[in-house]
Write an enzyme that holds these catalytic residues in place. Sequence first.
Site, PDB file in Angstrom:
ATOM      1  CG  ASP A 495      57.257  36.692   3.254  1.00 48.40           C
ATOM      2  OD1 ASP A 495      57.191  37.234   2.139  1.00 48.40           O
ATOM      3  OD2 ASP A 495      57.830  37.207   4.226  1.00 48.40           O
ATOM      4  CG  ASP A 565      58.665  44.228   3.301  1.00 49.88           C
ATOM      5  OD1 ASP A 565      57.683  43.796   3.936  1.00 49.88           O
ATOM      6  OD2 ASP A 565      59.588  43.502   2.891  1.00 49.88           O
TER       7      ASP A 565
HETATM    8  C1  DGJ Z   1      59.245  39.941   4.122  1.00 55.32           C
HETATM    9  C2  DGJ Z   1      57.917  40.421   4.574  1.00 55.32           C
HETATM   10  O1  DGJ Z   1      57.412  41.354   3.675  1.00 55.32           O
HETATM   11  C3  DGJ Z   1      58.042  40.998   5.974  1.00 55.32           C
HETATM   12  O2  DGJ Z   1      56.812  41.532   6.390  1.00 55.32           O
HETATM   13  C4  DGJ Z   1      58.516  39.925   6.894  1.00 55.32           C
HETATM   14  O3  DGJ Z   1      57.546  38.931   7.007  1.00 55.32           O
HETATM   15  C5  DGJ Z   1      59.815  39.346   6.400  1.00 55.32           C
HETATM   16  N1  DGJ Z   1      59.736  38.925   5.041  1.00 55.32           N
HETATM   17  C6  DGJ Z   1      60.247  38.181   7.250  1.00 55.32           C
HETATM   18  O4  DGJ Z   1      61.358  37.568   6.773  1.00 55.32           O
END
Ligand code: DGJ
Length: 750
Positions: A495, A565
Amino acid sequence: MIHVHHSQRGEPIFHLKSGDSSYVLSVFHGYLLHLYCGAQVSDDDLEYLLVQIPHDSVVPRPSHTYEENKWFSCDAATFEYPANGCGDFRPSAIAVKMMEAHGNSSAFAGTTATDLRYVSYEIVNGKPQVDKQPAVYASDEEAQTLIITCEDPATKLTVKLYYTAFRDFSAICRRTVIENSCKEQLPLDILRAYSASVDFTSIEPQPQLLHLWGTWARERHVERTPLAHGTVSVSSKRGASSHYHNPFAALVTEETTETHGMAVGLSLIYSGNFEISADTDPYGTVRLMAGINPSDFTWRLEPGESFVTPEAVLVFSDEGLGKMSRTFHKLYRSHLCRGEWRDKTRPVLVNNWEATYFDFDDEKILSIAKEAADCGIEMFVLDDGWFGQRNSDKSSLGDWFVNEDKIRCGMKKLVEQINALGLKFGLWFEPEMVSPVSELYKAHPDWCLHIEGREKSIARDQYVLDMTRQDVRDYLFERMSAILSSANIEYVKWDFNRNLTEVGSGWLPAERRQETFHRFVLGTYELLDRLTTAFPQILLEGCSSGGGRYDPAMLYYSPQYWTSDDTDAMERVDIQLGTSMVYPASSMSCHVSACPNHQTGRMTSFRTRGHVAMGGAFGYELDLTALSDEEKELIRQQVDEYHRYYNVINRGDLYRLIMPNDTYNGKQGKCAAWMYVSEDKSEALLTFVVMRTSVKPVYFLKLQGLDPMAQYRDEESGRIYHGDTLMKAGLNLTRRYTDGDSMVVHLKKV
Ligand code: DGJ
């Protein structure tokens, strides 16, 4: 693939035949000029296409052509790599500033004029690996590369232009190498170094730039902007390719559709600050360029040093956007993605993020994993919150040690138990970040990007580590390797949740601090390279607050990427179809999540959520322990369906039939449809989604890509259709729909 001819002046003409396209350039009066790119042509002598026009007296012309050719001016010529300050007043692909070396004064010092002239060429089979940056690869049989050397006659600066043409793809890969071979041994600063520039003449009718805009949870929406005189551009200055603009644009006309008209896609294999621009001059020539964003960038080149730009990929289609996308998909799927997981079938996973956020312990994780095993899911992914004291987003990034208050049994034991259920195990990291509240920050406050004496911006309670530093990268490699070797971890979600601010690197001398943005990207690549080399068996999934760094460079390391997301199925239709302009289905990670949806609050049926999530690498992101028996049975059916459709979705060709913003058949609410067809045309899968219905809608969907001579059976109804009838008359999908309904039709050749 690459043919060399000579013009009447005895200067070379290069004809690159790539797939079914042609790209032609020639030398004229010593300049390297662009002649043509588009559908393949047979004529090799295309010099007559040169733009030569009578000039206003205000337009300066080169002295060496002044008497001989009254119609040639640099300000109208179609340059392959336009230089700066010597008569071409349009945006340049390169600008360098000669510096003064101590005790070595020069007339060039402090000036930025550059004039590039052709020197020589070389053709090699295959595609040489110029450096370690992500790039397309090809065997000696699949491609040929033309390397053209140009030189500034005054300073002797050398620029090498690389062009790769392919046997099977209508694409040209380009990159540029700048060498400080200047005769006076002076250092120089590169101020602009684009990867590629192409001057297109007479784009008719009205040219447009198609690009992918977005923001967090709304990535890669398609927009078409008419070109006018002057410059239209998309870019990022965020330190990541970003949610806001993708490093991709296509030159199209107002008549280009999914199936008709010209589309030239330009995609930059880069994860940092970029710019793609289209500049229209008074004669209608459109200069399309892509490269590192010159804003906040300079690069010091000492005598003898070279600078290699990222790679740019041009894809040509004379049959609309659909064909352009299919070329990108195949090229990126098979010649950019690498490693074991490039071709291996990806597991259906469940991720605990939207199920638990930070609130979990090993028992909760195991309870979800048990349900997952019972539903036929193949992998469990433990997301954020397993390390340091990470019980919210306020702390612990950088402290990559298992939190044994939460994972009481330890990581090894947890993974063993999950494996014993028949599931693989994956783990989340956010390597490039540090929380101010962390052991790492306490020990190394200087390790984050910052400018001494300037306030630091903060986002999601975190700073960004200075990836230009070897010690930072070594720490991350050591910590991640320790965790990855401590248990049977078969997947990593990487991430990256904020953009870069106050960018400067204390260890770099002042004259090199403007290199930090680019060095940051190179540092990230280096860490990705080390980890993927050390753990080749791990399936890597990229992520950046969803799809904030979803770019071709990331696909070089991670064959799949968390698309957004926003897991709302209706929103995902736009996002996934926009993403599909460039990126293959196999690279799009898509999950079924809970309703009401956490991002939009919308209710959508489980069936539709499944149909939409099957548009890529499929999985779930919800609390399986909170589902009804009926929903769990639906999951079993969906997993089974996905296995049946896997090949056609992930290895087939995509046809976008109705884009969400199209007006379908007059005005019938809002709907979208797309289909995948296997390469041998033996199988097809159609997905139709009605986002907003209307009264008595009539839908005849004309399919694409089928074998017109073949017969196809609808696997559900058993009905047999002819391929040509399905494509000409269409499939009758008229029935009563409610908002958010969807259907999938699986066709097999009989
Ligand atoms: C952002 C990501 O896009 C989510 O899927 C998740 O992993 C969160 N971060 C976790 O902090």
